[in-house]
Design a protein around this motif. Structure first.
Motif: not given
Length: 676
Positions: A41-45, A50-54, A431-435, A468-472
């Protein structure tokens, strides 16, 4: 030779039976890992993000010929980039006059996927010289497409890897860079007249020897009577020569190898360009062979990369705080440089890879009209699109785009303090609106080499990770040019450890601020950044939960014996020199693998057709980690693209597949039950 757990194999011999058996075992091991129920499931998400970003599509850096703009684009959902020609009128693109003029899939020979490595339109836009390679090899064969008929001419040129090319004004031929016999070094310049065999092409600029590391590129004056030959000397300096084709006379315009220069002809033949000789941040100069230099734009805190010139005006492109700036100077009057009101943190996209420059890192701006610039622009939130700047109205506007409805993300600048007190710039994507101060799983990326700056350009990896909800986090560590030439030089040769230490300082800063902890911090880097990632694995294994090293260098005592790697010695040093070898040995990842260490989860990826970094670096390092790890259940994985190379224009499906493996590894290393 490396001693494996069950066999002995030579990592440099990819065809040996021992290496093949070992690679098959690693492939089985990777498949078993990815087939785990908690990984699927981690890989599927990850694949979905990634498919959307690329898949959003991206426009490449523009080449302007008359009313035509040529770009190398990835169309939405497409696998490979294609050359697109757009007709313009009054500073605008005519949508109904936009055409794909070169699709590499139509020219594939069956030897792996085809890719357009480079392209150059003729002055009138009627002919297109292009280089096509297969399987990620970057070993281009040059051809010429007649855009009036759609037919490819019979001309075929070999030995044109990473070509520099300048068309004759009448389109009857071109000057081009050449490696005889496809050799790795000894690059020269020849003249090709259409319809003639390549073995009859006269030599215009000879290499000092077959092993010369000098890298000449060529630009022809509009009148066709003079050549500018830029000779990159490693990654730190450029000589520039002016050759008169009528008299054979040659004049050295820039002889100092300790600075980068890029000069251009205007319509009347004046010579204007950017140089960092005597100005580490760069300046713009007019060069008169008889009178010397006239400074047009003096050095400032803007790191200047290049210019687009005409008799009346120039556009200059540079960077500040890891984001691009585009400026305009009216040469008809004594007026100050004006900077464009650019739309947020972004980056002007790249053109061609040459020493001192690199694909997707060299900034490119071109004249579309006397007071209108065109460039490919992107931000961390938006994939590259074609932008124009109308100086008269101080308006930056969209000329063309493939995708527009991209979700917002938060982009902010930050910095970390290095151990020696220097300030390291960073770009943080969230992600937007992150405290403020919210801890998140964090992915850190850096490069740190060859004077190539990390920037706020669109990154498919960064975009997908944040979606995915993380920080880069992108770190502008030393070795790059984020703070001018000195920033680069401080991370070269005996200063290479400073590059790694900058990375650790950034990671520790993120942890101390509460952005993450080591159990939720991952690292990835590619090529020179792959060396950085592998150094982190062996030097500071406790600092990261997981690491992805793509096409890395790891054996720094033997790197110069493979492929084109001697071109890198200006940054890395010469292992055959005893003085250099001492400090190279101290940081070479393969030679500093600690015994019985608890390494992060590690994924190393490579391509069997990589003509830049030999796959042996990846194979040898993975085996060394496997033999030294204290925890045999800790994943030390290898993924090999059997139909790919260094990654330039990797088909999008394979790119998503590779990066999704890395994302799954990261998330699983953070917490096997992590869902966000």
């Amino acid at each position: 030779m490396l001693a494996g757990a069950a066999m002995t194999f030579d990592a440099a011999d990819l065809e040996s039976s021992g290496t093949r058996r070992w690679l098959a075992a690693r492939e089985t091991e990777l498949e078993s890992y990815l087939d785990r129920p908690d990984l699927r499931p981690l890989r599927a998400r990850a694949e979905q993000a990634l498919s959307a970003a690329v898949g959003r599509g991206a426009l490449g850096a523009p080449q302007v010929r008359g009313r035509w703009i040529f770009t190398l684009d990835r169309l939405p959902g497409a696998g490979l980039r294609v050359v697109v020609r757009r007709e313009t009128r009054a500073g605008r693109v005519l949508a109904d006059r936009t055409r794909v003029v070169l699709d590499p899939a139509q020219h594939a020979t069956g030897a792996g996927p085809a890719a357009v490595d480079w392209f150059y339109p003729s002055a009138d836009g009627a002919l297109l010289a292009f280089g096509l390679s297969h399987g990620g090899s970057e070993q281009s064969v040059a051809s010429v497409l007649d855009l009036r008929t759609g037919q490819v001419l019979p001309d075929r040129l070999h030995g044109v890897r990473h070509a520099g090319l300048a068309w004759l004004p009448d389109g009857g031929g071109f000057f081009y860079s050449h490696y005889p016999g496809n050799r790795h070094y000894g690059r020269q310049i020849r003249l090709h007249l259409l319809g003639t065999p390549q073995d009859q092409d006269p030599l215009t600029w000879a290499a000092a020897s077959e092993d010369s590391l000098d890298w000449p590129d060529v630009e022809l004056s509009p009148g066709g009577d003079r050549l500018l030959v830029h000779v990159s000397l490693g990654w730190s300096g450029t000589e520039v020569h002016l050759a008169d084709l009528r008299t054979g006379e040659r004049t050295c315009l820039v002889s100092d190898g300790e600075g980068k220069s890029r000069l251009h002809f205007t319509e009347s033949g004046a010579i204007i360009g950017a140089t960092s000789v005597g100005a580490p941040y760069g300046q713009v100069v007019r060069v008169d062979p008889a009178r010397g230099w006239q400074v047009l734009v003096p050095e400032s805190d803007l790191v200047i990369d290049d210019v687009s010139v005409s008799d009346d005006s120039l556009f200059v492109v540079g960077e500040r705080d890891m984001s691009s700036q585009v400026g305009y100077l009216d040469l008809r009057a004594d007026r100050p440089l004006r900077l464009a009101p650019l739309p947020g943190a972004g980056h002007v996209a790249g053109l061609f890879p040459t020493p001192g420059q690199s694909v997707m890192r060299n900034r490119v701006v071109r004249h579309l009209a006397p007071a209108t610039a065109v460039f490919s622009w992107s931000t961390p939130a938006r994939s590259p699109y074609l932008a124009g700047w109308d100086v008269t109205g101080d308006q930056v506007y969209e000329l063309a785009a493939w995708e527009q409805d991209e979700p917002p993300i938060t982009v902010r600048r930050a910095h970390a303090t290095a151990g020696d007190g220097r300030e390291i710039p960073m770009i943080v994507l969230e992600p937007p609106d992150l405290p403020p101060g919210t801890p998140l799983p964090t992915l850190l990326h850096a490069y740190g080499g060859f004077g190539l700056s990390s920037t706020a350009a669109y990154s498919e990896v960064g975009r997908a990770w944040v979606d995915l909800g993380h920080r880069y986090v992108i770190a502008g560590i030393r070795g790059g040019r984020e703070r001018g030439d000195a920033w680069h030089q401080e991370g070269t040769r005996s200063g290479r450890q400073r590059v790694f230490d900058d990375l650790y300082d950034v990671a520790e800063s993120l942890i101390s601020r509460g952005a993450c902890d080591p159990a939720r911090l991952a690292l990835w880097g590619s090529s020179n950044g792959g060396l950085l990632a592998c150094a982190a694995v062996v030097q500071r294994p406790e600092l990261f939960a997981a690491v992805h090293a793509a096409v890395p260098m790891t054996d720094m005592l033997a790197y110069h014996r493979f492929s084109i790697a001697r071109l890198w010695m200006s940054d890395f040093g010469d292992p055959d020199d005893p003085a250099d070898r001492e400090w190279i040995t101290a940081y070479s990842p393969l030679h500093n693998v600690p015994e019985r260490a608890r390494f992060p989860a590690v994924l190393v990826t490579t391509g069997l057709h990589d003509t830049r970094v030999h796959p042996m670096h990846a194979l040898a390092f993975v085996q060394a980690l496997r033999e030294a790890r204290a925890d045999p259940d800790r994943p030390i994985l290898l993924s090999v693209d059997r139909h790919g190379g260094h990654g330039v224009d990797k088909p999008s499906g394979r790119y998503v597949h590779e990066r999704a493996i890395a994302f799954a590894l990261f998330l699983h290393a953070f917490d096997p039950t992590l869902e966000n």
